[in-house]
Design a protein around this motif. Structure first.
Motif, PDB file in Angstrom:
ATOM      1  N   ILE A 185     -16.265  74.218 -28.468  1.00 37.16           N
ATOM      2  CA  ILE A 185     -15.898  73.700 -27.148  1.00 37.16           C
ATOM      3  C   ILE A 185     -14.777  74.536 -26.533  1.00 37.16           C
ATOM      4  O   ILE A 185     -14.835  74.931 -25.369  1.00 37.16           O
ATOM      5  CB  ILE A 185     -15.491  72.218 -27.256  1.00 37.16           C
ATOM      6  CG1 ILE A 185     -16.715  71.368 -27.616  1.00 37.16           C
ATOM      7  CG2 ILE A 185     -14.861  71.725 -25.961  1.00 37.16           C
ATOM      8  CD1 ILE A 185     -16.380  69.967 -28.048  1.00 37.16           C
ATOM      9  N   LEU A 186     -13.755  74.815 -27.328  1.00 36.84           N
ATOM     10  CA  LEU A 186     -12.618  75.597 -26.829  1.00 36.84           C
ATOM     11  C   LEU A 186     -13.068  76.976 -26.362  1.00 36.84           C
ATOM     12  O   LEU A 186     -12.517  77.526 -25.409  1.00 36.84           O
ATOM     13  CB  LEU A 186     -11.552  75.727 -27.921  1.00 36.84           C
ATOM     14  CG  LEU A 186     -10.816  74.434 -28.294  1.00 36.84           C
ATOM     15  CD1 LEU A 186      -9.925  74.661 -29.516  1.00 36.84           C
ATOM     16  CD2 LEU A 186      -9.989  73.921 -27.121  1.00 36.84           C
ATOM     17  N   ASN A 187     -14.059  77.537 -27.035  1.00 36.09           N
ATOM     18  CA  ASN A 187     -14.550  78.876 -26.700  1.00 36.09           C
ATOM     19  C   ASN A 187     -15.700  78.845 -25.700  1.00 36.09           C
ATOM     20  O   ASN A 187     -16.324  79.876 -25.434  1.00 36.09           O
ATOM     21  CB  ASN A 187     -14.990  79.609 -27.968  1.00 36.09           C
ATOM     22  CG  ASN A 187     -13.836  79.887 -28.907  1.00 36.09           C
ATOM     23  OD1 ASN A 187     -12.713  80.150 -28.465  1.00 36.09           O
ATOM     24  ND2 ASN A 187     -14.092  79.811 -30.208  1.00 36.09           N
ATOM     25  N   LYS A 188     -16.000  77.632 -25.190  1.00 43.53           N
ATOM     26  CA  LYS A 188     -17.067  77.471 -24.187  1.00 43.53           C
ATOM     27  C   LYS A 188     -18.415  78.006 -24.702  1.00 43.53           C
ATOM     28  O   LYS A 188     -19.196  78.602 -23.946  1.00 43.53           O
ATOM     29  CB  LYS A 188     -16.689  78.199 -22.894  1.00 43.53           C
ATOM     30  CG  LYS A 188     -15.327  77.817 -22.318  1.00 43.53           C
ATOM     31  CD  LYS A 188     -15.421  76.566 -21.494  1.00 43.53           C
ATOM     32  CE  LYS A 188     -14.177  76.335 -20.635  1.00 43.53           C
ATOM     33  NZ  LYS A 188     -12.908  76.288 -21.332  1.00 43.53           N
ATOM     34  N   GLU A 189     -18.693  77.781 -25.985  1.00 44.10           N
ATOM     35  CA  GLU A 189     -19.936  78.285 -26.571  1.00 44.10           C
ATOM     36  C   GLU A 189     -21.074  77.270 -26.488  1.00 44.10           C
ATOM     37  O   GLU A 189     -22.217  77.599 -26.788  1.00 44.10           O
ATOM     38  CB  GLU A 189     -19.696  78.701 -28.025  1.00 44.10           C
ATOM     39  CG  GLU A 189     -18.766  79.899 -28.139  1.00 44.10           C
ATOM     40  CD  GLU A 189     -18.502  80.296 -29.593  1.00 44.10           C
ATOM     41  OE1 GLU A 189     -19.198  79.759 -30.472  1.00 44.10           O
ATOM     42  OE2 GLU A 189     -17.612  81.128 -29.815  1.00 44.10           O
ATOM     43  N   VAL A 190     -20.761  76.032 -26.123  1.00 40.72           N
ATOM     44  CA  VAL A 190     -21.798  75.019 -25.919  1.00 40.72           C
ATOM     45  C   VAL A 190     -21.555  74.343 -24.571  1.00 40.72           C
ATOM     46  O   VAL A 190     -20.421  74.230 -24.114  1.00 40.72           O
ATOM     47  CB  VAL A 190     -21.831  73.970 -27.050  1.00 40.72           C
ATOM     48  CG1 VAL A 190     -22.213  74.605 -28.371  1.00 40.72           C
ATOM     49  CG2 VAL A 190     -20.505  73.239 -27.168  1.00 40.72           C
ATOM     50  N   ASP A 191     -22.657  73.894 -23.958  1.00 38.11           N
ATOM     51  CA  ASP A 191     -22.574  73.256 -22.646  1.00 38.11           C
ATOM     52  C   ASP A 191     -22.809  71.756 -22.710  1.00 38.11           C
ATOM     53  O   ASP A 191     -22.316  71.011 -21.864  1.00 38.11           O
ATOM     54  CB  ASP A 191     -23.617  73.865 -21.707  1.00 38.11           C
ATOM     55  CG  ASP A 191     -23.420  75.355 -21.527  1.00 38.11           C
ATOM     56  OD1 ASP A 191     -22.361  75.746 -21.000  1.00 38.11           O
ATOM     57  OD2 ASP A 191     -24.318  76.132 -21.923  1.00 38.11           O
ATOM     58  N   ILE A 192     -23.572  71.319 -23.687  1.00 42.90           N
ATOM     59  CA  ILE A 192     -23.875  69.892 -23.851  1.00 42.90           C
ATOM     60  C   ILE A 192     -23.633  69.545 -25.311  1.00 42.90           C
ATOM     61  O   ILE A 192     -24.152  70.232 -26.209  1.00 42.90           O
ATOM     62  CB  ILE A 192     -25.343  69.575 -23.494  1.00 42.90           C
ATOM     63  CG1 ILE A 192     -25.669  70.039 -22.075  1.00 42.90           C
ATOM     64  CG2 ILE A 192     -25.633  68.088 -23.643  1.00 42.90           C
ATOM     65  CD1 ILE A 192     -27.154  69.953 -21.728  1.00 42.90           C
ATOM     66  N   ILE A 193     -22.847  68.515 -25.546  1.00 40.56           N
ATOM     67  CA  ILE A 193     -22.558  68.147 -26.935  1.00 40.56           C
ATOM     68  C   ILE A 193     -22.416  66.625 -27.034  1.00 40.56           C
ATOM     69  O   ILE A 193     -21.736  65.994 -26.225  1.00 40.56           O
ATOM     70  CB  ILE A 193     -21.284  68.856 -27.445  1.00 40.56           C
ATOM     71  CG1 ILE A 193     -21.044  68.564 -28.927  1.00 40.56           C
ATOM     72  CG2 ILE A 193     -20.072  68.523 -26.601  1.00 40.56           C
ATOM     73  CD1 ILE A 193     -19.971  69.463 -29.548  1.00 40.56           C
ATOM     74  N   GLY A 194     -23.093  66.040 -28.001  1.00 37.89           N
ATOM     75  CA  GLY A 194     -22.957  64.617 -28.260  1.00 37.89           C
ATOM     76  C   GLY A 194     -21.641  64.356 -28.958  1.00 37.89           C
ATOM     77  O   GLY A 194     -21.271  65.052 -29.902  1.00 37.89           O
ATOM     78  N   VAL A 195     -20.880  63.376 -28.454  1.00 40.45           N
ATOM     79  CA  VAL A 195     -19.570  63.089 -29.031  1.00 40.45           C
ATOM     80  C   VAL A 195     -19.510  61.629 -29.443  1.00 40.45           C
ATOM     81  O   VAL A 195     -20.260  60.786 -28.963  1.00 40.45           O
ATOM     82  CB  VAL A 195     -18.439  63.411 -28.037  1.00 40.45           C
ATOM     83  CG1 VAL A 195     -18.377  64.915 -27.794  1.00 40.45           C
ATOM     84  CG2 VAL A 195     -18.638  62.678 -26.721  1.00 40.45           C
ATOM     85  N   GLY A 196     -18.587  61.343 -30.338  1.00 41.69           N
ATOM     86  CA  GLY A 196     -18.426  59.981 -30.830  1.00 41.69           C
ATOM     87  C   GLY A 196     -17.674  59.117 -29.830  1.00 41.69           C
ATOM     88  O   GLY A 196     -17.559  59.443 -28.650  1.00 41.69           O
ATOM     89  N   ASN A 197     -17.147  58.012 -30.319  1.00 43.11           N
ATOM     90  CA  ASN A 197     -16.398  57.108 -29.452  1.00 43.11           C
ATOM     91  C   ASN A 197     -15.043  57.730 -29.118  1.00 43.11           C
ATOM     92  O   ASN A 197     -14.153  57.811 -29.958  1.00 43.11           O
ATOM     93  CB  ASN A 197     -16.212  55.758 -30.158  1.00 43.11           C
ATOM     94  CG  ASN A 197     -17.535  55.091 -30.444  1.00 43.11           C
ATOM     95  OD1 ASN A 197     -18.448  55.177 -29.636  1.00 43.11           O
ATOM     96  ND2 ASN A 197     -17.635  54.416 -31.579  1.00 43.11           N
ATOM     97  N   LEU A 198     -14.896  58.161 -27.892  1.00 45.68           N
ATOM     98  CA  LEU A 198     -13.722  58.923 -27.497  1.00 45.68           C
ATOM     99  C   LEU A 198     -12.554  58.039 -27.085  1.00 45.68           C
ATOM    100  O   LEU A 198     -12.742  56.996 -26.461  1.00 45.68           O
ATOM    101  CB  LEU A 198     -14.071  59.833 -26.313  1.00 45.68           C
ATOM    102  CG  LEU A 198     -15.187  60.861 -26.525  1.00 45.68           C
ATOM    103  CD1 LEU A 198     -15.433  61.611 -25.230  1.00 45.68           C
ATOM    104  CD2 LEU A 198     -14.814  61.832 -27.629  1.00 45.68           C
ATOM    105  N   THR A 199     -11.365  58.507 -27.394  1.00 44.83           N
ATOM    106  CA  THR A 199     -10.164  57.887 -26.862  1.00 44.83           C
ATOM    107  C   THR A 199      -9.911  58.482 -25.467  1.00 44.83           C
ATOM    108  O   THR A 199     -10.511  59.499 -25.091  1.00 44.83           O
ATOM    109  CB  THR A 199      -8.952  58.173 -27.748  1.00 44.83           C
ATOM    110  OG1 THR A 199      -8.696  59.600 -27.740  1.00 44.83           O
ATOM    111  CG2 THR A 199      -9.205  57.718 -29.184  1.00 44.83           C
TER     112      THR A 199
END
Length: 549
Positions: A262-276
């Protein structure tokens, strides 16, 4: 910000949240701004297995690829209404037993071959063959003449008739209310000229063919690298026009490398868990927006209704009042969901109004237990059944933090009204086997709803294992009657009041304790434009995406 990925599985039975599309003027304005070229990369937590044949898929990310590479005769729009696709129109006969599809005449397969009614005819016969071993059997078995064709008594599948190169009829013995969804949308069409090279038995096991799919979809497979991912490229023959982006890549990303990706902008769509809130802000700072998708599915606590302690609906209602589901949604789902009172989420068209919400109320729970014949002894704060302390075992899938937290909340809630619950975490396969065999007191699972609202597999009394998913042994003649009635209705408008009546009965009888409808959360790069967080699956609109760097 490092988080374990929450996989977004693109199986057809999961995602169901609609957002309103743009108006015509806005669409024209957007069209002027559309750019072509570029790559969109989606992170996945598990690599596809390489079964890129929709009639045989066995793995969720295989389905994700197949849904993009192959088309059905019809599609579902953002409002879950039937829309044209490979078929430009359809028509039912007066008795609703024959469904005629008029096909588009401008569709080509990825290799440039013309798509015709021969491909549709072949697909239905392929899935009706004696040696076919795939999921589409549940659909084609309703076709007239299926049994004779399947057993070899006839070389003709009577219920499938090619009228001309762009017209085909599908006939069923009885009115099949799910015909449009299942024949038109769920079944993806495969090319005759590719798969008619040998017997069904041989070709469905031909790895070389399966890993070089030829479809009619917006993207075609370029490379598949086991344990790494898939690269799809734009289909220049796509009947809606070549997609705006050049490539759609599914990249295997581990929880350990997700943050750097994510930091390197290598993916555009990513499933994430329950975010704060802090996590969400971090994603936004990195150029991502958070998209929530309310799944057309529900989590529940299953009760073994064959056991007398769960046979009275007042007992089940008492358990529902004792379970603090609002806290579960808040603490376990981090607010990414809603309390469930019936199978349908609030945004689904068959969700009824006026349901009992069973808001957390331990006092009312104890009162209902007493009405059901239980005894609650104030001196020792214990619930008794037939003179003995009331206890039961709760089975669930172990090894997951959220499921463990849910189990502990449930255990404490029931302890507070004098019920001791033994927690038994298990591997999913072992749990599934126990549930199918009726070896349980209670258990928990999640299940997706069918797009046409059919509740038969889970609640019809005749569909207990191995014939269906009615694991609890629920048996209600009225519900059976209504489910069968709905199954003869071919339009959403006809079905809606019947399905709402069924859901209202289930809300009262609680064959299971409905826990919650959950949301899947994605982080989507701001560089992707025209992204629709829409039902039934966001990738069906990928041909409309474009990127701005």
């Amino acid at each position: 910000m490092k988080r374990k990925l929450s996989l977004i599985l693109s199986l057809i039975i999961t995602v169901c949240f609609a957002f309103t599309g743009c108006g015509d003027a806005e669409k024209k304005e957007q069209a002027k701004k559309v750019k072509t070229g570029g790559v969109v990369t989606e992170a996945i937590g598990t690599s596809p297995s390489g079964v890129f044949l929709p009639t045989a898929f066995t793995f969720s990310y295989d389905a994700s690829i197949n849904n993009i590479v192959y088309d059905g005769l019809l599609s579902l729009d953002e409002n879950m209404d039937i829309a044209p696709n490979l078929a430009e129109s359809y028509e039912f006969s007066n008795d609703n037993k024959t469904l005629t599809f008029k096909l588009r005449n401008d569709v080509k397969w990825h290799d440039g071959e013309k798509f015709t009614a021969d491909d549709v005819d072949f697909t239905f016969k392929f899935c009706s063959d004696e040696k076919y071993k795939g999921p589409y059997t549940m659909f084609v078995k309703n076709i007239t003449g299926y049994e004779d064709y399947k057993t070899g008594k006839s070389t003709e599948l009577k219920g499938v008739k090619k009228i001309d190169d762009y017209t085909i009829e599908i006939t069923t013995d009885e009115v099949y209310g799910s015909a449009l969804i299942n024949f038109g949308f769920m079944m993806r069409i495969i090319p005759e000229h590719i798969w008619n090279k040998d017997t069904v038995e041989k070709v469905q096991n031909d790895t070389n063919l399966i890993r070089k799919p030829i479809g009619t979809g917006a993207f075609k497979l370029e490379t598949f690298t086991p344990d790494q991912g898939v690269e799809l490229v734009a289909n220049e023959y796509y009947w809606k026009g070549k997609p705006n982006i050049d490539k759609y890549v599914f990249k295997l990303v581990s929880s350990e490398t997700a943050e750097s990706e994510i930091l390197n902008k290598e993916v555009d769509i990513i499933g994430v868990g329950n975010l704060t809130k802090e996590d969400e802000e971090t994603y936004k700072e990195q150029g991502y927006r958070i998209e929530d998708i309310t799944n057309n599915a529900y989590h529940y606590v299953g009760l073994n209704l064959r056991k007398p302690q769960f046979s009275d609906k007042k007992t089940r209602q008492a358990l529902a009042y004792a379970l603090d589901r609002e806290t579960i949604v808040k603490e376990v789902l981090k607010g990414k969901g809603e309390v469930a009172y019936n199978p349908y989420p609030s945004n689904f068209w068959a969700h009824p109004d006026g349901l009992n919400e069973y808001k957390f109320n331990p006092k009312k729970s104890i009162e209902l237990f007493k009405e059901a014949g239980f005894e609650y002894k104030e001196n020792d704060k214990k619930m008794y059944y037939n003179g003995n302390p009331f206890t039961f075992t709760y089975k669930y899938v172990g090894g997951d933090e959220s499921k463990t937290k849910y189990a502990l909340i449930l255990q404490q809630n029931f302890k507070d009204i004098g019920i001791d619950v033994e927690l038994k975490p298990m591997e999913f396969t072992a749990l599934s086997n126990d549930v199918k065999n009726g070896d349980f007191d209670t258990y928990s699972m999640g299940i997706g709803n069918f797009y046409d609202g059919d509740l038969g597999p889970s609640y019809l009394s005749t569909l207990t294992p191995p014939n269906g998913y009615n694991y609890t042994g629920y048996n209600n003649p009225k519900v059976d009657e209504l489910i069968k009635k709905a199954s003869t209705m071919v339009t959403k408008e006809e079905r809606e009041p019947v399905l709402k009546e069924i859901a209202t009965i289930l809300n009262d009888e609680l064959p299971v304790i409905y826990s919650y409808h959950w949301k899947s959360t994605m982080a989507v790069s701001d560089r992707i434009k025209n992204f629709k967080n829409a039902q039934p699956i966001y990738s069906q609109y990928s041909n409309e995406w474009f990127v701005e760097d």
